[in-house]
Write a protein that holds these residues in place. Sequence first.
Motif, PDB file in Angstrom:
ATOM      1  N   GLU A  95     -10.007   4.813   1.336  1.00 57.85           N
ATOM      2  CA  GLU A  95     -11.010   4.312   1.213  1.00 57.85           C
ATOM      3  C   GLU A  95     -12.138   4.961   0.368  1.00 57.85           C
ATOM      4  O   GLU A  95     -13.269   4.350   0.691  1.00 57.85           O
ATOM      5  CB  GLU A  95     -11.373   4.349   2.718  1.00 57.85           C
ATOM      6  CG  GLU A  95     -12.442   3.457   3.380  1.00 57.85           C
ATOM      7  CD  GLU A  95     -12.265   4.286   4.687  1.00 57.85           C
ATOM      8  OE1 GLU A  95     -14.090   4.045   5.189  1.00 57.85           O
ATOM      9  OE2 GLU A  95     -11.886   2.919   5.515  1.00 57.85           O
ATOM     10  N   ARG A 154     -27.404  -5.494   4.920  1.00 55.30           N
ATOM     11  CA  ARG A 154     -26.032  -5.873   3.972  1.00 55.30           C
ATOM     12  C   ARG A 154     -25.384  -7.253   4.863  1.00 55.30           C
ATOM     13  O   ARG A 154     -25.874  -7.249   6.580  1.00 55.30           O
ATOM     14  CB  ARG A 154     -24.208  -5.119   4.389  1.00 55.30           C
ATOM     15  CG  ARG A 154     -24.692  -3.684   3.680  1.00 55.30           C
ATOM     16  CD  ARG A 154     -25.886  -3.493   2.285  1.00 55.30           C
ATOM     17  NE  ARG A 154     -25.235  -4.021   1.451  1.00 55.30           N
ATOM     18  CZ  ARG A 154     -25.675  -5.195   0.178  1.00 55.30           C
ATOM     19  NH1 ARG A 154     -26.563  -3.558   0.238  1.00 55.30           N
ATOM     20  NH2 ARG A 154     -24.994  -5.024  -0.677  1.00 55.30           N
ATOM     21  N   PHE A 201     -19.610  -7.255   3.255  1.00 55.00           N
ATOM     22  CA  PHE A 201     -18.106  -6.652   4.520  1.00 55.00           C
ATOM     23  C   PHE A 201     -18.271  -8.508   4.961  1.00 55.00           C
ATOM     24  O   PHE A 201     -18.667  -8.992   5.297  1.00 55.00           O
ATOM     25  CB  PHE A 201     -19.192  -5.884   5.632  1.00 55.00           C
ATOM     26  CG  PHE A 201     -17.081  -5.523   6.643  1.00 55.00           C
ATOM     27  CD1 PHE A 201     -16.381  -5.388   5.983  1.00 55.00           C
ATOM     28  CD2 PHE A 201     -16.859  -5.947   8.072  1.00 55.00           C
ATOM     29  CE1 PHE A 201     -15.180  -4.264   6.717  1.00 55.00           C
ATOM     30  CE2 PHE A 201     -16.589  -5.869   8.773  1.00 55.00           C
ATOM     31  CZ  PHE A 201     -15.113  -4.995   8.377  1.00 55.00           C
ATOM     32  N   LEU A 226     -15.233   2.619  -1.623  1.00 55.06           N
ATOM     33  CA  LEU A 226     -16.618   3.102  -1.280  1.00 55.06           C
ATOM     34  C   LEU A 226     -17.199   3.534  -1.903  1.00 55.06           C
ATOM     35  O   LEU A 226     -18.839   3.494  -2.337  1.00 55.06           O
ATOM     36  CB  LEU A 226     -16.574   3.586   0.473  1.00 55.06           C
ATOM     37  CG  LEU A 226     -15.715   2.841   1.412  1.00 55.06           C
ATOM     38  CD1 LEU A 226     -16.242   3.286   2.762  1.00 55.06           C
ATOM     39  CD2 LEU A 226     -16.776   1.233   0.962  1.00 55.06           C
ATOM     40  N   SER A 227     -17.252   4.617  -2.900  1.00 50.84           N
ATOM     41  CA  SER A 227     -17.802   5.146  -3.848  1.00 50.84           C
ATOM     42  C   SER A 227     -17.856   4.482  -5.141  1.00 50.84           C
ATOM     43  O   SER A 227     -19.031   5.284  -5.873  1.00 50.84           O
ATOM     44  CB  SER A 227     -17.666   6.768  -4.229  1.00 50.84           C
ATOM     45  OG  SER A 227     -16.511   6.327  -4.560  1.00 50.84           O
ATOM     46  N   ARG A 242     -18.524   1.670   8.227  1.00 49.03           N
ATOM     47  CA  ARG A 242     -18.660   2.355   7.090  1.00 49.03           C
ATOM     48  C   ARG A 242     -19.334   1.627   5.661  1.00 49.03           C
ATOM     49  O   ARG A 242     -19.146   2.422   4.799  1.00 49.03           O
ATOM     50  CB  ARG A 242     -16.856   2.860   6.775  1.00 49.03           C
ATOM     51  CG  ARG A 242     -16.946   3.947   8.060  1.00 49.03           C
ATOM     52  CD  ARG A 242     -15.640   4.656   7.653  1.00 49.03           C
ATOM     53  NE  ARG A 242     -14.318   4.414   7.894  1.00 49.03           N
ATOM     54  CZ  ARG A 242     -13.722   3.242   8.678  1.00 49.03           C
ATOM     55  NH1 ARG A 242     -14.060   3.468   9.787  1.00 49.03           N
ATOM     56  NH2 ARG A 242     -11.912   2.845   8.601  1.00 49.03           N
ATOM     57  N   VAL A 243     -18.560   0.318   5.087  1.00 47.68           N
ATOM     58  CA  VAL A 243     -18.529  -0.611   4.336  1.00 47.68           C
ATOM     59  C   VAL A 243     -20.280  -0.354   3.856  1.00 47.68           C
ATOM     60  O   VAL A 243     -20.324  -0.190   2.502  1.00 47.68           O
ATOM     61  CB  VAL A 243     -17.363  -1.765   4.301  1.00 47.68           C
ATOM     62  CG1 VAL A 243     -18.039  -2.556   3.301  1.00 47.68           C
ATOM     63  CG2 VAL A 243     -16.876  -1.415   4.547  1.00 47.68           C
ATOM     64  N   VAL A 246     -16.611  -5.212   0.297  1.00 50.10           N
ATOM     65  CA  VAL A 246     -14.737  -5.043   1.064  1.00 50.10           C
ATOM     66  C   VAL A 246     -14.077  -6.202   1.884  1.00 50.10           C
ATOM     67  O   VAL A 246     -15.018  -6.340   2.703  1.00 50.10           O
ATOM     68  CB  VAL A 246     -15.189  -3.786   1.634  1.00 50.10           C
ATOM     69  CG1 VAL A 246     -13.409  -3.733   2.055  1.00 50.10           C
ATOM     70  CG2 VAL A 246     -15.088  -2.686   0.651  1.00 50.10           C
ATOM     71  N   ARG A 295     -23.023   0.892   5.385  1.00 48.95           N
ATOM     72  CA  ARG A 295     -23.862   1.942   5.282  1.00 48.95           C
ATOM     73  C   ARG A 295     -23.014   2.799   4.007  1.00 48.95           C
ATOM     74  O   ARG A 295     -24.569   3.550   3.368  1.00 48.95           O
ATOM     75  CB  ARG A 295     -23.538   3.315   6.228  1.00 48.95           C
ATOM     76  CG  ARG A 295     -23.398   2.785   7.758  1.00 48.95           C
ATOM     77  CD  ARG A 295     -24.435   3.614   8.904  1.00 48.95           C
ATOM     78  NE  ARG A 295     -24.538   3.003   9.573  1.00 48.95           N
ATOM     79  CZ  ARG A 295     -25.624   2.662   9.821  1.00 48.95           C
ATOM     80  NH1 ARG A 295     -26.332   3.296   8.982  1.00 48.95           N
ATOM     81  NH2 ARG A 295     -26.262   2.438  11.338  1.00 48.95           N
ATOM     82  N   ALA A 296     -22.251   2.296   3.063  1.00 41.66           N
ATOM     83  CA  ALA A 296     -21.474   2.639   2.028  1.00 41.66           C
ATOM     84  C   ALA A 296     -22.728   2.237   0.528  1.00 41.66           C
ATOM     85  O   ALA A 296     -22.262   2.510  -0.352  1.00 41.66           O
ATOM     86  CB  ALA A 296     -20.452   2.320   1.530  1.00 41.66           C
ATOM     87  N   LYS A 353     -22.612  -1.681   0.641  1.00 43.00           N
ATOM     88  CA  LYS A 353     -21.549  -3.544   0.579  1.00 43.00           C
ATOM     89  C   LYS A 353     -21.620  -3.502   1.332  1.00 43.00           C
ATOM     90  O   LYS A 353     -21.699  -3.520   2.521  1.00 43.00           O
ATOM     91  CB  LYS A 353     -20.040  -2.080   0.009  1.00 43.00           C
ATOM     92  CG  LYS A 353     -19.994  -1.416  -0.839  1.00 43.00           C
ATOM     93  CD  LYS A 353     -18.351  -1.256  -1.515  1.00 43.00           C
ATOM     94  CE  LYS A 353     -18.448   0.005  -2.249  1.00 43.00           C
ATOM     95  NZ  LYS A 353     -19.473   0.196  -3.644  1.00 43.00           N
ATOM     96  N   SER A 392     -19.994   1.998  -7.818  1.00 42.79           N
ATOM     97  CA  SER A 392     -20.616   1.220  -7.065  1.00 42.79           C
ATOM     98  C   SER A 392     -20.583  -0.279  -7.933  1.00 42.79           C
ATOM     99  O   SER A 392     -21.713  -1.338  -7.540  1.00 42.79           O
ATOM    100  CB  SER A 392     -21.542   1.912  -7.809  1.00 42.79           C
ATOM    101  OG  SER A 392     -21.535   1.731  -9.346  1.00 42.79           O
TER     102      SER A 392
END
Length: 340
Positions: free
Chosen positions: A60, A120, A95, A64-65, A87-88, A72, A90-91, A93, A67
């Motif tokens: 994961e 997002r 969802f 998520l890192s 988490r997705v 996801v 806040r990264a 991306k 770019s």
Amino acid sequence: MCDKKEEFVFAAIGLAHGHIYAMCDGLIRAGGRLKYVSEENAGLLSGFLRKYRDVTVADEVTILSDSEVRLVATADIPARRADLGVRVMRAGKDFFTDKAAAVGHDQLDRLEKAINETGRRFFVFYSERVASPAAVCAKELIDKGAIGRVVNVTVLAPHKLGSGRPEWFFRRKDTGGILIDIGSHQFEQFLTYTGNERAEIVSATVANHANPAHPGFDDFGDCYIKGENGATGYIRVDWCTPASLPAFGDGKVVILGANGYIELRKYVDVGSSEKEIVIFSDNEKTERFTALGKYRPDFFDNIIYDCKNGTERAMSISHALYTMRLAVDSQLVALGKKSQ
């Protein structure tokens, strides 16, 4: 706004439910490229890799890192989906989750907070409507006023239990219960076809009729619902479909309008080999036809468009979230934990 010709890269995290294949296939057909997959279960992962041979296995953190990844998709165990979504987003991306997107209001609160704070996109795969040609046809007929104002929607959604279900499937803490799991599909259809943004649960029940070996499992649920515009509905979901039926369930939707009605038989029409059947009747004619090849769902095309342009063509975020809140409320009412 992003260039519409820009490559759309996505990843899959969590393969617990088979809907992940329809989700990935739909995004690929719409022009997306599946770059990564992450799954702890070796059996589920190997099956996925047999189908998607060019995908890279990653954890994961790696996904998520990166770019390049725009979105996801997940069909993980339902109880895990909401926190993954947080988490997705806040990264940075977007969802896309299978239904049910959450199993409780606390999870929905965390999702909504992340959506509001990150901006997002958030999508839920309510496949019984968004991936069905018959359902697309019904919505077009309703929007044209073909049956007048919709006054009632009845949805019967039986499912086949089959064998080999994983242990989590029988645990309410993992699925939320039948009115959240299967029922979320049906609440979404009710809201869409009646044109409601809000509704109330009039009554709801859940039961275990045929699976005593799994006492915490709901194999039956039903609900009476009333929209804020006065339209009513009845939803029945169950895991009681007999093994001999040549489909996962004999699902039916009956949409009653003031001037006609529409019936959908999406998955099987006993005695016929046709699927995605639409029965339409108004004051001038009654007809029966298949929507296959005539109506094309554009849900996945719109997901990619929304992610690139910050729009809500596929489905409004408020609608996706409220559908889940309604499903959670219905399960709570059925369990006696929330008054009607």
